[in-house]
Design a protein around this motif. Structure first.
Motif, PDB file in Angstrom:
ATOM      1  N   ILE A 131       0.849  -1.206   0.000  1.00  0.00           N
ATOM      2  CA  ILE A 131       0.000   0.000   0.000  1.00  0.00           C
ATOM      3  C   ILE A 131       0.874   1.243   0.000  1.00  0.00           C
ATOM      4  O   ILE A 131       2.040   1.207   0.386  1.00  0.00           O
ATOM      5  N   ASP A 132       0.266   2.361  -0.405  1.00  0.00           N
ATOM      6  CA  ASP A 132       0.973   3.642  -0.335  1.00  0.00           C
ATOM      7  C   ASP A 132       0.661   4.322   1.002  1.00  0.00           C
ATOM      8  O   ASP A 132      -0.017   3.734   1.861  1.00  0.00           O
ATOM      9  N   GLN A 133       1.107   5.551   1.152  1.00  0.00           N
ATOM     10  CA  GLN A 133       0.911   6.276   2.412  1.00  0.00           C
ATOM     11  C   GLN A 133      -0.559   6.534   2.731  1.00  0.00           C
ATOM     12  O   GLN A 133      -0.916   6.787   3.873  1.00  0.00           O
ATOM     13  N   ASN A 134      -1.410   6.468   1.718  1.00  0.00           N
ATOM     14  CA  ASN A 134      -2.840   6.709   1.908  1.00  0.00           C
ATOM     15  C   ASN A 134      -3.638   5.414   2.047  1.00  0.00           C
ATOM     16  O   ASN A 134      -4.871   5.450   2.070  1.00  0.00           O
ATOM     17  N   GLY A 135      -2.936   4.296   2.105  1.00  0.00           N
ATOM     18  CA  GLY A 135      -3.620   3.018   2.281  1.00  0.00           C
ATOM     19  C   GLY A 135      -4.164   2.415   0.997  1.00  0.00           C
ATOM     20  O   GLY A 135      -4.903   1.438   1.047  1.00  0.00           O
ATOM     21  N   ARG A 136      -3.809   2.981  -0.135  1.00  0.00           N
ATOM     22  CA  ARG A 136      -4.259   2.439  -1.425  1.00  0.00           C
ATOM     23  C   ARG A 136      -3.279   1.385  -1.907  1.00  0.00           C
ATOM     24  O   ARG A 136      -2.064   1.546  -1.794  1.00  0.00           O
ATOM     25  N   ARG A 137      -3.822   0.333  -2.486  1.00  0.00           N
ATOM     26  CA  ARG A 137      -2.980  -0.741  -3.026  1.00  0.00           C
ATOM     27  C   ARG A 137      -2.070  -0.208  -4.122  1.00  0.00           C
ATOM     28  O   ARG A 137      -2.484   0.651  -4.909  1.00  0.00           O
ATOM     29  N   VAL A 138      -0.847  -0.748  -4.154  1.00  0.00           N
ATOM     30  CA  VAL A 138       0.094  -0.396  -5.217  1.00  0.00           C
ATOM     31  C   VAL A 138       0.669  -1.679  -5.807  1.00  0.00           C
ATOM     32  O   VAL A 138       0.762  -2.705  -5.132  1.00  0.00           O
ATOM     33  N   ARG A 139       1.047  -1.590  -7.050  1.00  0.00           N
ATOM     34  CA  ARG A 139       1.632  -2.751  -7.745  1.00  0.00           C
ATOM     35  C   ARG A 139       2.967  -3.114  -7.121  1.00  0.00           C
ATOM     36  O   ARG A 139       3.685  -2.255  -6.621  1.00  0.00           O
ATOM     37  N   VAL A 140       3.265  -4.407  -7.194  1.00  0.00           N
ATOM     38  CA  VAL A 140       4.562  -4.887  -6.702  1.00  0.00           C
ATOM     39  C   VAL A 140       5.354  -5.448  -7.871  1.00  0.00           C
ATOM     40  O   VAL A 140       4.787  -5.875  -8.875  1.00  0.00           O
ATOM     41  N   PRO A 141       6.677  -5.456  -7.749  1.00  0.00           N
ATOM     42  CA  PRO A 141       7.507  -6.008  -8.830  1.00  0.00           C
ATOM     43  C   PRO A 141       7.268  -7.509  -9.005  1.00  0.00           C
ATOM     44  O   PRO A 141       6.887  -8.206  -8.062  1.00  0.00           O
ATOM     45  N   GLU A 142       7.531  -7.967 -10.187  1.00  0.00           N
ATOM     46  CA  GLU A 142       7.477  -9.394 -10.491  1.00  0.00           C
ATOM     47  C   GLU A 142       8.572 -10.114  -9.709  1.00  0.00           C
ATOM     48  O   GLU A 142       9.615  -9.527  -9.401  1.00  0.00           O
ATOM     49  N   LEU A 143       8.342 -11.383  -9.378  1.00  0.00           N
ATOM     50  CA  LEU A 143       9.347 -12.210  -8.711  1.00  0.00           C
ATOM     51  C   LEU A 143       9.919 -13.184  -9.738  1.00  0.00           C
ATOM     52  O   LEU A 143       9.172 -13.818 -10.481  1.00  0.00           O
ATOM     53  N   LYS A 144      11.228 -13.307  -9.776  1.00  0.00           N
ATOM     54  CA  LYS A 144      11.907 -14.219 -10.698  1.00  0.00           C
ATOM     55  C   LYS A 144      12.514 -15.387  -9.925  1.00  0.00           C
ATOM     56  O   LYS A 144      13.616 -15.265  -9.379  1.00  0.00           O
ATOM     57  N   PRO A 145      11.820 -16.522  -9.868  1.00  0.00           N
ATOM     58  CA  PRO A 145      12.426 -17.683  -9.209  1.00  0.00           C
ATOM     59  C   PRO A 145      13.542 -18.247 -10.081  1.00  0.00           C
ATOM     60  O   PRO A 145      13.433 -18.256 -11.307  1.00  0.00           O
ATOM     61  N   ILE A 146      14.612 -18.731  -9.427  1.00  0.00           N
ATOM     62  CA  ILE A 146      15.765 -19.244 -10.165  1.00  0.00           C
ATOM     63  C   ILE A 146      15.949 -20.740  -9.924  1.00  0.00           C
ATOM     64  O   ILE A 146      16.026 -21.516 -10.866  1.00  0.00           O
ATOM     65  N   THR A 147      16.024 -21.144  -8.679  1.00  0.00           N
ATOM     66  CA  THR A 147      16.330 -22.538  -8.337  1.00  0.00           C
ATOM     67  C   THR A 147      15.083 -23.415  -8.439  1.00  0.00           C
ATOM     68  O   THR A 147      13.951 -22.909  -8.480  1.00  0.00           O
ATOM     69  N   ALA A 148      15.282 -24.712  -8.435  1.00  0.00           N
ATOM     70  CA  ALA A 148      14.152 -25.650  -8.465  1.00  0.00           C
ATOM     71  C   ALA A 148      13.269 -25.468  -7.238  1.00  0.00           C
ATOM     72  O   ALA A 148      12.039 -25.522  -7.338  1.00  0.00           O
ATOM     73  N   ASP A 149      13.867 -25.240  -6.077  1.00  0.00           N
ATOM     74  CA  ASP A 149      13.097 -25.017  -4.851  1.00  0.00           C
ATOM     75  C   ASP A 149      12.276 -23.734  -4.956  1.00  0.00           C
ATOM     76  O   ASP A 149      11.102 -23.707  -4.567  1.00  0.00           O
ATOM     77  N   GLU A 150      12.854 -22.680  -5.500  1.00  0.00           N
ATOM     78  CA  GLU A 150      12.119 -21.425  -5.685  1.00  0.00           C
ATOM     79  C   GLU A 150      10.960 -21.612  -6.668  1.00  0.00           C
ATOM     80  O   GLU A 150       9.865 -21.076  -6.460  1.00  0.00           O
ATOM     81  N   MET A 151      11.186 -22.385  -7.737  1.00  0.00           N
ATOM     82  CA  MET A 151      10.119 -22.669  -8.709  1.00  0.00           C
ATOM     83  C   MET A 151       8.984 -23.463  -8.059  1.00  0.00           C
ATOM     84  O   MET A 151       7.808 -23.184  -8.303  1.00  0.00           O
ATOM     85  N   ARG A 152       9.339 -24.442  -7.232  1.00  0.00           N
ATOM     86  CA  ARG A 152       8.333 -25.243  -6.529  1.00  0.00           C
ATOM     87  C   ARG A 152       7.488 -24.349  -5.616  1.00  0.00           C
ATOM     88  O   ARG A 152       6.262 -24.436  -5.608  1.00  0.00           O
ATOM     89  N   ARG A 153       8.136 -23.467  -4.876  1.00  0.00           N
ATOM     90  CA  ARG A 153       7.413 -22.557  -3.980  1.00  0.00           C
ATOM     91  C   ARG A 153       6.562 -21.573  -4.779  1.00  0.00           C
ATOM     92  O   ARG A 153       5.451 -21.230  -4.372  1.00  0.00           O
ATOM     93  N   TYR A 154       7.075 -21.122  -5.912  1.00  0.00           N
ATOM     94  CA  TYR A 154       6.377 -20.185  -6.791  1.00  0.00           C
ATOM     95  C   TYR A 154       5.075 -20.820  -7.301  1.00  0.00           C
ATOM     96  O   TYR A 154       4.011 -20.205  -7.251  1.00  0.00           O
ATOM     97  N   GLU A 155       5.162 -22.052  -7.789  1.00  0.00           N
ATOM     98  CA  GLU A 155       3.973 -22.765  -8.280  1.00  0.00           C
ATOM     99  C   GLU A 155       3.007 -23.079  -7.132  1.00  0.00           C
ATOM    100  O   GLU A 155       1.788 -22.970  -7.285  1.00  0.00           O
ATOM    101  N   GLY A 156       3.539 -23.483  -5.997  1.00  0.00           N
ATOM    102  CA  GLY A 156       2.699 -23.770  -4.837  1.00  0.00           C
ATOM    103  C   GLY A 156       1.921 -22.555  -4.379  1.00  0.00           C
ATOM    104  O   GLY A 156       0.763 -22.657  -3.959  1.00  0.00           O
ATOM    105  N   ALA A 157       2.531 -21.381  -4.472  1.00  0.00           N
ATOM    106  CA  ALA A 157       1.859 -20.142  -4.068  1.00  0.00           C
ATOM    107  C   ALA A 157       0.635 -19.878  -4.942  1.00  0.00           C
ATOM    108  O   ALA A 157      -0.395 -19.413  -4.447  1.00  0.00           O
TER     109      ALA A 157
END
Length: 185
Positions: free
Chosen positions: A123-149
């Motif tokens: 959120i911003d200072q006024n409590g409004r939602r703001v976009r977040v950056p994309e996440l780039k998983p690299i390892t197999a474990d990160e990919m597994r967690r990414y898909e699980g999410a």
């Protein structure tokens, strides 16, 4: 590159990794000398928020703690080690995984004592939602967690729709009962 473009540059999982260590004191425990579950949840929330902040670089609020496993008790005097990282970033929300270990101070033995998944919204200072950056998983474990999410998000959304439908059905039933009672008068 503008600061907005820079803030939307995809980030790595490692960029969000956070760690917190606490010593369990008598004030944190129940009468048996075990860490209170609510106190552990508080520590989990703080550690998760650190990872979400590191990923989004803006204010974050906890939207859900949709799963937590208490695996082992934690005792007064133990060192509590909490580690968190973003599993996946969506538009304005992020799923964060938190793992908790206890280190016995005399033996240095580490035990996994809890795990949790949390959802934070940027959120911003006024409590409004703001976009977040994309996440780039690299390892197999990160990919597994990414898909699980994604699967956990789909489950949360289906559960929210089910609850909404149940609330609407209950409201309709109460309205029908009220109308029936009014007709009898």
């Amino acid at each position: 590159m503008s600061s907005l473009e820079s803030s939307m540059t995809p980030r790595l999982v490692a960029d969000s990794e956070s760690e917190m260590t606490e010593i369990v004191l008598p004030n944190d425990a129940n009468v048996l000398g075990n860490l209170l579950g609510g106190r552990l949840m508080h520590f989990i929330d703080l550690t998760g928020a650190m990872a979400a902040f590191r990923h989004s670089r803006t204010h974050v609020i906890t939207a859900a703690m949709d799963h937590i496993d208490f695996i082992q008790p934690v005792h007064v005097g133990d060192l509590l080690i909490l580690k968190s990282r973003v599993n996946r970033a969506f538009n304005t929300s992020m799923e964060v995984g938190v793992k908790v270990w206890v280190e016995h101070p005399q033996t240095s033995v580490l035990l996994h004592v809890a795990s949790a998944y949390l959802v934070f919204v940027a959120i911003d200072q006024n409590g409004r939602r703001v976009r977040v950056p994309e996440l780039k998983p690299i390892t197999a474990d990160e990919m597994r967690r990414y898909e699980g999410a994604l699967r956990r998000r789909e489950y949360r959304e289906a559960e929210a729709a089910r609850r909404k439908q149940a609330e609407q059905a209950y409201a309709a039933l109460k309205q029908a009962e009220l109308e029936a009672a009014t007709k009898q008068d």
